[in-house]
Design an enzyme around this catalytic site. Sequence first.
Site, PDB file in Angstrom:
ATOM      1  CG  HIS A  42      -0.646  -3.026   4.255  1.00  5.97           C
ATOM      2  ND1 HIS A  42       0.370  -2.341   4.913  1.00  5.97           N
ATOM      3  CD2 HIS A  42      -0.314  -4.345   4.339  1.00  5.97           C
ATOM      4  CE1 HIS A  42       1.247  -3.213   5.373  1.00  5.97           C
ATOM      5  NE2 HIS A  42       0.866  -4.438   5.042  1.00  5.97           N
ATOM      6  CG  ASP A  69      -0.120  -8.882   4.567  1.00  5.73           C
ATOM      7  OD1 ASP A  69       0.622  -9.617   5.256  1.00  5.73           O
ATOM      8  OD2 ASP A  69      -0.190  -7.657   4.723  1.00  5.73           O
ATOM      9  CD  GLU A  72       0.960 -13.296   7.667  1.00  8.37           C
ATOM     10  OE1 GLU A  72       2.110 -13.509   7.242  1.00  8.37           O
ATOM     11  OE2 GLU A  72       0.650 -12.322   8.361  1.00  8.37           O
ATOM     12  CG  ASP A  73      -3.795 -11.453   6.477  1.00  8.96           C
ATOM     13  OD1 ASP A  73      -3.667 -12.279   7.388  1.00  8.96           O
ATOM     14  OD2 ASP A  73      -3.234 -10.342   6.498  1.00  8.96           O
TER      15      ASP A  73
END
Length: 186
Positions: A42, A69, A72-73
């Site tokens: 992604h 990301d 965040e992840d």
Amino acid sequence: MTESKPAAIDEVGLLLKVLRFAADKHKHQRRKDRERTPYINHPIDVAERIWNHGQFHDINAVCGALLHDTVEDTDASFEEIEALFGKAITDIVREVTDDKSLPKAARKQAQIDHGPHLSVAARHIKLGDKTSNVTDVCRSAPPDWTKERCSEYLTWTEKVVSTISGTNKGMEADYYAILEEARRES
Ligand code: NDP
Ligand code: ZN
């Protein structure tokens, strides 16, 4: 006599370091699609959309896309990213990272509210991110999502994208084409 390296050599080196960092951070994660695609596909998709589809040749934006990301992840921190890749890239990652202390609905609203205040690099990442996710919903939605949930998700992305209108003609055309296809499919 010392020959100076072309800037592109340094940029490829930086890009590969960033890519290795992001791949390592996301190595145990999968996306939510039916095939449970490796997570790193992604951020690579977002970065590639910016450089090739969008023809936005900004190395910091592309590095930001690869990292968008991670905080965040994963367990990555802004401090770690700044120490490795510098403040300019970290500031972009900060702009596209949700505040996880907020409840889900407030986080979704914050993306809409913050759109007009984003830098040009962060806007490109938003646009690439939403296009990538809508593409995934269209081709292979998360198996536990109802039609209504898919439709709500598409509507939310459209709201976010409308706040950054005028960022990149080609990428916006791609986004609206895939949004229309996703609505037809679902
Ligand atoms: P989200 O709706 O936020 O999930 C979407 C996010 O997951 C994307 O933005 C993307 O974020 C990531 N993602 C990973 N893989 C995919 C994929 N294949 N396709 C699309 N997105 C993918 O999930 P949550 O479970 O966190 O739910 C949040 C909201 O959803 C709630 O606030 C609620 O309003 C709503 N909801 C609605 C339901 C309904 O039936 N209508 C049921 C439950 C929740 P990234 O790129 O950042 O990784
Ligand atoms: Zn993303």
